[in-house]
Design an enzyme around this catalytic site. Sequence first.
Site, short mmCIF file in Angstrom:
data_model
loop_
_atom_site.label_atom_id
_atom_site.label_comp_id
_atom_site.label_asym_id
_atom_site.label_seq_id
_atom_site.Cartn_x
_atom_site.Cartn_y
_atom_site.Cartn_z
N CYS A 1 -22.69 -42.85 19.89
CA CYS A 1 -21.98 -42.92 18.61
C CYS A 1 -21.03 -41.75 18.35
O CYS A 1 -19.81 -41.93 18.30
CB CYS A 1 -22.98 -43.02 17.47
N HIS B 1 -20.88 -39.77 10.93
CA HIS B 1 -21.58 -39.25 12.11
C HIS B 1 -20.80 -38.19 12.88
O HIS B 1 -20.89 -38.12 14.11
CB HIS B 1 -21.98 -40.40 13.05
#
Length: 492
Positions: free
Chosen positions: A85, A135
């Site tokens: 990610c 993130h």
Amino acid sequence: MKVQSILIFFAVSVIMTQFFSSCSKPNQEESLSQIKPNVIIILADQWRAQEVGYMGNTQIKTPNLDKLASQSLIFENAITTMAVCAPWRASFLTGQYPLTHGVFYNDKPLPNKALTMAEIYQEQGYATGYIGKWHLNGHARDEHPFSARDLPVPKDRRQGFDYWKVREVTHNYNNSFYFDENDVKHTWEGYDVFPQTDSAISYIQKNKEHPFVLMLSYGPPHDPYFSAPKEYQDMYDESKLEVRPNVPIAFQDSARKVMAGYYAHASAIDFAIGNLLDALDKAGVADNTILVFTSEHGDMLMSKGVLKKQRPYDEAIKVPLLVRYPAKFGAKSRNVKDPIGTPDLLPTLLGLSNISAPESIEGKDFSSELFAGKDLGNEAALIMLPVPFHEWKFQNGGREYRGIRTKRYTYVKDLKGPWLLYDDEKDPYQENNLVNNPEVKDLQNQLEAILLEKLKATNDTFLPADDYMTQYNYLYDMQDSVREANYMEVNR
């Protein structure tokens, strides 16, 4: 006298026409909207390339994406440079490789000094917005690995995005919370994909008079696999799903179960994308909007008996990528077969937007080839895992690797040497490893030469994981650093 009157009338008419013409000239902001395209990036998390109808999957229901594909450039070999990610996000926003921006491990911070997509577009007069999963804030060295996931992202850590409805990370997609520009906490009511999309539609309506760049970042279809709304779960009967041939027999029932939940998430996202496409049409900005749909990485979904990502197989490294830009490419689809890597996406978007790429960007701009109706002419995309971690940490068999994905082949080496070689055309499920086979010696040497050239171009000396963790002053999470003492000597 009559002729003179006619001449006077004509002169007055010209003057009045010029006057009203100058009065009706659009202001600078309106001129920008006519010249500069809007950019919208729809990002799904962990959606692999194989799981869309337009790529031939007949059991998943993605009618809106299929329609979008019929109007878009379809990239058949969009390769995530690092199938995790945070590293993907950092590479996408900076156009750099993971060992340059330093995010090669989840929950490590993208430096404030990084020059990012939003900052580049801002300089060109664009409004910037971000909705959903971020993130990239990370955590300090001495903090718990996941300590920042539920906290607001400071303003100076938002990398140029002004409109802000963001959660650092969550995998609870129902009634999840987020923070706005002022760090005020709010709740996405219901399944968060839907209100997030509504927020994006509102942003489009409010900003349609001037150029904008908007990133809509969904959490699913990333696991947990069974939390999509019931009406979408009811669309799939796991007993009727077919699994990929490289799913071992012992794991096929499990594969069908997780696939049903994964497909439910995908179909819910597809519904939301349909609403967004309708909103673009109603706002009158669809033609002059570069619309991108893609994902960070895929999911093994029990292929080769494992879940999730990081591994160098097609289920993990190949992602969907659609680019629609009617003003320049028309409303017909075109397939792009040459591979494109994550760092190439930003410079290509900038090229499509007629913006020069800054020197900090390492990826290639393929906009000229796309405008010319050509393929990319790109031989291979680099793939890597400098540090294995979490679900594929060392004690679970994780290993450092570097590799390439060409239009036809996958070639990967680890610290002990050549590891994988697949002919993806003849062996699409990557079940026959040809590495070190004498019959493909010349091919392997050619692929090795391409890989070495890629590593040299990116200043990657392919060191053990510990070296990079020390270099960037990172700590491993949990037991990620535990591996056999004789790791380098163990035979495969």
